[in-house]
Enzyme design. Sequence first.
Site, PDB file in Angstrom:
ATOM      1  N   HIS B 100       0.818  -1.224   0.000  1.00  0.00           N
ATOM      2  CA  HIS B 100       0.000   0.000   0.000  1.00  0.00           C
ATOM      3  C   HIS B 100       0.844   1.263   0.000  1.00  0.00           C
ATOM      4  O   HIS B 100       0.290   2.357   0.026  1.00  0.00           O
ATOM      5  CB  HIS B 100      -0.923   0.016   1.225  1.00  0.00           C
ATOM      6  CG  HIS B 100      -1.846  -1.163   1.302  1.00  0.00           C
ATOM      7  ND1 HIS B 100      -1.526  -2.308   2.004  1.00  0.00           N
ATOM      8  CD2 HIS B 100      -3.055  -1.401   0.732  1.00  0.00           C
ATOM      9  CE1 HIS B 100      -2.507  -3.193   1.896  1.00  0.00           C
ATOM     10  NE2 HIS B 100      -3.446  -2.675   1.123  1.00  0.00           N
ATOM     11  N   ASP B 201      33.904 -31.859  14.318  1.00  0.00           N
ATOM     12  CA  ASP B 201      33.959 -33.204  13.750  1.00  0.00           C
ATOM     13  C   ASP B 201      35.132 -33.348  12.787  1.00  0.00           C
ATOM     14  O   ASP B 201      34.985 -33.192  11.577  1.00  0.00           O
ATOM     15  CB  ASP B 201      32.646 -33.543  13.043  1.00  0.00           C
ATOM     16  CG  ASP B 201      32.524 -35.034  12.754  1.00  0.00           C
ATOM     17  OD1 ASP B 201      33.572 -35.667  12.515  1.00  0.00           O
ATOM     18  OD2 ASP B 201      31.407 -35.571  12.780  1.00  0.00           O
ATOM     19  N   HIS B 204      35.128 -37.175  10.588  1.00  0.00           N
ATOM     20  CA  HIS B 204      34.538 -37.534   9.296  1.00  0.00           C
ATOM     21  C   HIS B 204      35.425 -37.153   8.118  1.00  0.00           C
ATOM     22  O   HIS B 204      35.202 -37.628   7.002  1.00  0.00           O
ATOM     23  CB  HIS B 204      33.173 -36.849   9.127  1.00  0.00           C
ATOM     24  CG  HIS B 204      33.252 -35.413   8.684  1.00  0.00           C
ATOM     25  ND1 HIS B 204      33.807 -34.416   9.438  1.00  0.00           N
ATOM     26  CD2 HIS B 204      32.864 -34.806   7.521  1.00  0.00           C
ATOM     27  CE1 HIS B 204      33.741 -33.264   8.779  1.00  0.00           C
ATOM     28  NE2 HIS B 204      33.175 -33.469   7.615  1.00  0.00           N
ATOM     29  N   HIS B 209      35.128 -37.186   3.112  1.00  0.00           N
ATOM     30  CA  HIS B 209      35.756 -36.375   2.067  1.00  0.00           C
ATOM     31  C   HIS B 209      36.910 -37.110   1.377  1.00  0.00           C
ATOM     32  O   HIS B 209      37.794 -36.456   0.795  1.00  0.00           O
ATOM     33  CB  HIS B 209      36.259 -35.054   2.653  1.00  0.00           C
ATOM     34  CG  HIS B 209      35.177 -34.222   3.276  1.00  0.00           C
ATOM     35  ND1 HIS B 209      34.126 -33.702   2.555  1.00  0.00           N
ATOM     36  CD2 HIS B 209      34.967 -33.817   4.559  1.00  0.00           C
ATOM     37  CE1 HIS B 209      33.324 -33.015   3.360  1.00  0.00           C
ATOM     38  NE2 HIS B 209      33.806 -33.083   4.582  1.00  0.00           N
ATOM     39  N   ASP B 358      29.247 -33.547   2.244  1.00  0.00           N
ATOM     40  CA  ASP B 358      28.587 -33.453   3.548  1.00  0.00           C
ATOM     41  C   ASP B 358      27.066 -33.547   3.443  1.00  0.00           C
ATOM     42  O   ASP B 358      26.408 -33.976   4.388  1.00  0.00           O
ATOM     43  CB  ASP B 358      28.938 -32.122   4.230  1.00  0.00           C
ATOM     44  CG  ASP B 358      30.343 -32.119   4.811  1.00  0.00           C
ATOM     45  OD1 ASP B 358      30.791 -33.184   5.280  1.00  0.00           O
ATOM     46  OD2 ASP B 358      30.981 -31.058   4.812  1.00  0.00           O
TER      47      ASP B 358
END
Lengths: 191, 443
Positions: B100, B201, B204, B209, B358
């Site tokens: 408006h 982490d 991992h 990877h 990931d």
Amino acid sequence: MENANQIVKTMGADVWDGDPELIADHDLLHRVQAFTNREARLLDTGRVREWLDEMIHPDICYVIISRQLRYIEERRYSPPDSVFIYDDDHGALNARVEQQLHPQNWRVNPHEAYVRIGTNLEVTKGSAKDRLFVRTNWHLRRMRRQYEIDDFIYSRHDELVITPDQGFKFVKRFIAFPERCVQGRNMTLFL
Amino acid sequence: MDDLIDTKRGLQSASMFIDPHLYEVEMEKIFGRCWLFLTHESAIPNYGDFVTAKMGEDEVLVVRQADGTVKAFLNVCRHRGARVCPVEAGNRRAFVCSYHGWSYAADGSLATVPFEKELYGGKIDRCAHGLKEVAKVDSYRGFLFGNFDPGAISLEDYLGDVRWYLDIWMEASGGVELIGAPARSIVHCNWKAPTENFVGDAYHVGWTHASSLAVSRSMFSPMSGNQRLPPAGAGAQIATRFGHGLGILYDVNPGGQPAQTAEKILAWQATKKGKIAEKYGELKARFYGSHLNGSLFPNVSYLWGTNTFKIWQPRGPSETEVWTWAIAEKDTPEDLKRDIYNGVHGTFGTAGYWEADDNDNMESASLLPTGWQSRKLRLNAQMGIGNDTVMDEMPGVIGQAAIGETSYRGYYRFYDEILKLPSWDAFDLNDEGWKQQLIDADC
């Protein structure tokens, strides 16, 4: 860092901002179409090594950008509006190919499936005598695991080098990816 | 809620990734009360410069004021609730809603209402209809944060012990900047899944990877396929009071950057290390040349050494929007900045292959608990439990191993505490009991 408009120019994609003289030579158009079809087939079927070795020029400049949303009339705010999703040379593409083919790349085991649908082929003169600018639209669907479907829809601006045997190699690829926030999880596939 | 987090044993309920009721509680108790990252000061240097940001699922406008301060407002028109500003960044002295036409000044006040006299007859209370302001905005080393809770502790207190570690790259380095606009993409996971991964982490990396490590030829590559563990004493895990945590791998600063870029970064950092040691001491100088993976509670992550800065924006319990920037030291030569930028977006950007590695883990860990039986499982973060300690030279609770889950436990210890905290008034900043909780934890 550059603004998106500068990158478009650097990549020669601004040729499509106007109405360039399109090539009407049916034989040439047919060969360009066959070349882009072959690329899609190699990439759809996981033959990425052949794709890189046979279809990509050693001087490849492979660029995909995303553009930060700004007001059209913005004048006072000047930081670059582009985000490079890809800015790869041949070495960087080679690393991606090696990674895709690596036996410990868990993402592609089981295989991902891809279908590329290309259309709207237009061809005009390139930046040199032995080059051509090619514009196409694409719908790329990636299907993986049990439920994942990712769609990528975009216009692609390529420049081809005509090789001495009248074949081609891609020497530039430019995509301004139209989704600001990429819905398809990631873009570790070749557009 | 009571059996969601078991700090004593380092366990969490898998349901925390999927429970829609819990998600609503998180929005109220965490995103409504914690300090949330907005932007970097360098993105809005001038009066009227603004960016749009997210605080939880709320969109906010972050605006540089005429006096140089920064304010943030909900990006919501006070008339009928439409979005006021549809762009991500710019410079405006007024923001006009496209519904408006109500307009707001840069300080959030209601500036104009079309046909105000004719249609409202002077009955609208302008003071009550300015943009809803975020209660607190503050900056730490150029990083701007906002907090919806007027009773919240200060940003400095909230960062607490982790400032010692942040200062290594935010201050001792000479200061950093976030390069350009963020990359943005959607991942189908709970917002905590990636944040906990970055908080600590290292486990991992070699496996998830493996392929990325193998082809990147980076300093991390020898870990590919879990061929090699970092040797004893190669790193540490750190948990702090407010859930912020990090992991350190000593002396491998260019971390995941590809070999060519890593060489250039090493050469560049070698020119600065001596001065940093002189000013900040040998330990901080060593950390400057180390790789730090960390998260700031609740949803910011960074990799100092792989130059990555991320926010994980919640979009419901099962969807997260990722914003990714490259971090560079301000005085880095421009050509090296560009290499760093490409390295970050090639690894952790939208097309980054580390990022994609990931995605699957975060998505499956977040979605499988939709299963009735799966959601009743307990998640295990017990690596190194019982060996956490305090050290004179490093703040926080320390796990003395390059690979461990100390900072997971610290992250969820505070997650549990903030969910149960009635208000910041009930919070005792001087209570050191949290350390003992982590140190005493055992299987």
